[in-house]
Design an enzyme around this catalytic site. Structure first.
Site, PDB file in Angstrom:
ATOM      1  N   ASP A 226       0.867  -1.159   0.000  1.00 33.34           N
ATOM      2  CA  ASP A 226       0.000   0.000   0.000  1.00 33.34           C
ATOM      3  C   ASP A 226       0.924   1.237   0.000  1.00 33.34           C
ATOM      4  O   ASP A 226       2.118   1.111   0.304  1.00 33.34           O
ATOM      5  CB  ASP A 226      -0.854  -0.090   1.269  1.00 33.34           C
TER       6      ASP A 226
ATOM      7  N   ASP B 243       0.136   5.203   1.184  1.00 34.26           N
ATOM      8  CA  ASP B 243       0.043   6.068   2.377  1.00 34.26           C
ATOM      9  C   ASP B 243       0.051   5.247   3.664  1.00 34.26           C
ATOM     10  O   ASP B 243      -0.692   4.280   3.787  1.00 34.26           O
ATOM     11  CB  ASP B 243      -1.262   6.870   2.347  1.00 34.26           C
TER      12      ASP B 243
HETATM   13  P1  IMP Z   1      -3.264   4.382  -0.054  1.00 34.72           P
HETATM   14  O1  IMP Z   1      -3.071   4.346   1.439  1.00 34.72           O
HETATM   15  O2  IMP Z   1      -1.973   4.303  -0.797  1.00 34.72           O
HETATM   16  O3  IMP Z   1      -4.250   3.340  -0.510  1.00 34.72           O
HETATM   17  O4  IMP Z   1      -3.827   5.837  -0.456  1.00 34.72           O
HETATM   18  C1  IMP Z   1      -5.005   6.383   0.072  1.00 34.72           C
HETATM   19  C2  IMP Z   1      -5.057   7.873  -0.135  1.00 34.72           C
HETATM   20  O5  IMP Z   1      -4.907   8.227  -1.513  1.00 34.72           O
HETATM   21  C3  IMP Z   1      -6.393   8.452   0.220  1.00 34.72           C
HETATM   22  O6  IMP Z   1      -6.527   8.670   1.609  1.00 34.72           O
HETATM   23  C4  IMP Z   1      -6.426   9.757  -0.564  1.00 34.72           C
HETATM   24  O7  IMP Z   1      -5.838  10.790   0.202  1.00 34.72           O
HETATM   25  C5  IMP Z   1      -5.533   9.504  -1.755  1.00 34.72           C
HETATM   26  N1  IMP Z   1      -6.252   9.463  -3.047  1.00 34.72           N
HETATM   27  C6  IMP Z   1      -5.951  10.183  -4.125  1.00 34.72           C
HETATM   28  N2  IMP Z   1      -6.752   9.887  -5.161  1.00 34.72           N
HETATM   29  C7  IMP Z   1      -7.594   8.946  -4.737  1.00 34.72           C
HETATM   30  C8  IMP Z   1      -8.654   8.221  -5.373  1.00 34.72           C
HETATM   31  O8  IMP Z   1      -8.986   8.380  -6.558  1.00 34.72           O
HETATM   32  N3  IMP Z   1      -9.283   7.295  -4.603  1.00 34.72           N
HETATM   33  C9  IMP Z   1      -8.930   7.082  -3.307  1.00 34.72           C
HETATM   34  N4  IMP Z   1      -7.953   7.727  -2.690  1.00 34.72           N
HETATM   35  C10 IMP Z   1      -7.270   8.657  -3.386  1.00 34.72           C
HETATM   36 MG    MG Z   2      -2.645   3.196   3.483  1.00 34.23          MG
END
Ligand code: IMP
Ligand code: MG
Length: 419
Positions: free
Chosen positions: A153, A155
């Site tokens: 993942d 973030d």
């Molecule tokens: P992950 O933890 O890598 O899955 O990223 C999640 C974060 O990506 C979300 O909390 C958003 O801040 C950001 N984000 C940016 N674009 C999108 C989208 O199209 N769908 C969902 N999250 C997005």
């Molecule tokens: Mg995450």
């Protein structure tokens, strides 16, 4: 009778992991019976080392028994009767396991690092068991042969929430080490962008490091990015200005995904958007609605922060409304709390991980590990990856680095054994 406990439990099931809670309950018994809290003011009798040895033995025995119960569940899976396993009776929400879990050995390993058996006042906690399960999972994967694919993942797993993967990130050399050993890497993130440039901006530290590394051109191809849960796919490309190229849809899209209709996608996003708008209004949230091709979300206006409760409320309402809609039963979607935003995406990370497995020629679930931070059963987006592969639940980018070091250490032990 509805007790207070039941009421709270019903309201909070999405914030509990039943398997972890069950193991925590089992370990509470030896803790109560063998820990010696009075020894801090009555320094007679057993030394702390003696106590720890005795307690460790009891904890480890229990973990051996849980390991056997998991194996029994796996045997039931093989005959299609997993709903009748003992584990299913004890932990009704438990799903399938792709590998056994080396819980006994993992307990000893974690105990040597976290000194769980030495504790006299603090029983084995949720985090102790979460980390123990991660270790048990990677031990089984390493022992079972080469780990063929690791998906991450973005973030909170590779970098702090909302940040980017910058050059000094300590995960970079560790990911490169995996790649050097032939492991394929996928970054499966919710962040949904149609252009390579945006992914380069978020991930440039890793992409630049890979570009200048001495890895063979063929090994460098072993990195893909799947964005918007399972909506966009890019692969490393040293000759492209953003070091990424879109992968043709025929090379990664699964057959089922081809059946997702544009009209359904629009309908689902319309319902989700209406639900988000409604909650924003009712909860007086200072939010901006973001509508994309394959997602709709709310983000705070500059200078604002949403409370956890508001974020969760927003997700749970959207989830419920979509669950009850017709289109929600035809099309997979993922509603989640992103820390300071809420998104509803088309598809989910199980499809994202399966797309990586397919792109790399059909890697099995039992040879794939997904590392993520969102594993609660509702409002969390890594949870669905459990349908596609084994998983590790981390709580910060530092824990991801620790997990990767653990994989290296276990791998080296395994190589020494073979020699
Ligand atoms: P992950 O933890 O890598 O899955 O990223 C999640 C974060 O990506 C979300 O909390 C958003 O801040 C950001 N984000 C940016 N674009 C999108 C989208 O199209 N769908 C969902 N999250 C997005
Ligand atoms: Mg995450």
């Amino acid at each position: 009778m509805t007790t207070r406990y039941r009421v709270e439990y019903a309201l909070k099931t999405h914030r509990r992991d039943q398997l972890i809670e069950w193991i925590k309950g089992l370990l509470a018994v030896p803790f109560v019976l063998h820990s010696q809290p009075t020894a801090v003011f009555e320094p007679r009798g057993e030394t702390v080392d003696q106590m720890a040895t005795q307690t460790q033995k009891r904890y480890a025995e229990i973990m051996r028994d849980v390991e056997d119960i998991v194996n029994d569940h796996i045997n039931h899976q093989r005959t299609g009767t997993h709903n009748r396993s003992k584990l299913k009776l004890l932990v009704p929400s438990v799903a399938n396991f792709f590998t056994p879990l080396a819980l006994h050995d993992a307990f000893i390993w974690q105990d040597q690092r976290r000194f769980i058996s030495y504790r006299r006042f603090v029983p084995p906690s949720f985090n102790d068991i979460r980390l123990l399960l991660n270790t048990a999972q990677v031990m089984s994967l390493v022992r079972g042969g080469p780990l063929e694919l690791v998906t991450f993942d973005g973030d909170v797993t590779l970098y702090d929430d909302g940040q980017s993967l910058t050059p000094e990130n300590p995960a970079i050399p560790r990911i490169m080490r995996l790649m050097r050993n032939g492991t394929r890497i996928g970054i499966v993130t919710a962040a949904g962008y149609t252009e390579a440039r945006r992914y380069y901006e978020r991930l440039h530290g890793l992409l630049d490091a890979l570009h200048v590394s001495d890895l063979t051109p063929a090994s460098k191809q072993n990195l893909v990015i799947v964005g918007g849960e399972s909506n966009y796919c890019f692969r490393f490309a040293g000759d492209s200005p953003d070091l990424l190229k879109p992968v043709p849809r025929k090379d990664w899209l699964l057959d089922e995904m081809r059946l997702w209709k544009e009209s359904d996608i629009t309908e689902l996003l319309d319902i989700a958007e209406a639900s988000l708008r409604d909650t924003v209004k009712n909860m007086r949230m200072v939010a901006t609605i973001v509508r994309k091709d394959r997602a709709v979300g709310i983000i705070p206006q500059p200078g604002h922060k949403f409370s956890r409760e508001t974020l969760e409320e927003t997700v749970l309402i959207a989830q419920k409304i979509l669950d009850m809609s017709d289109v929600g039963s035809r099309l997979p979607f993922c509603a989640f709390n992103g820390g300071n935003d809420v998104f509803v995406d088309i598809g989910d990370k199980s499809w994202g991980v399966m797309a990586c497995q397919r792109f790399f020629g059909g890697i099995e679930a039992a040879k794939t590990l997904h590392v993520g931070d969102q594993f609660l059963s509702a409002g969390a987006n890594d949870f669905k990856a459990r349908l596609a592969c084994t998983t590790a639940w981390i709580a910060s980018p530092a824990e991801t680095v620790q997990l990767l070091d653990e994989i290296t250490e276990l791998d080296e032990m395994q190589q020494r054994k073979k020699r």
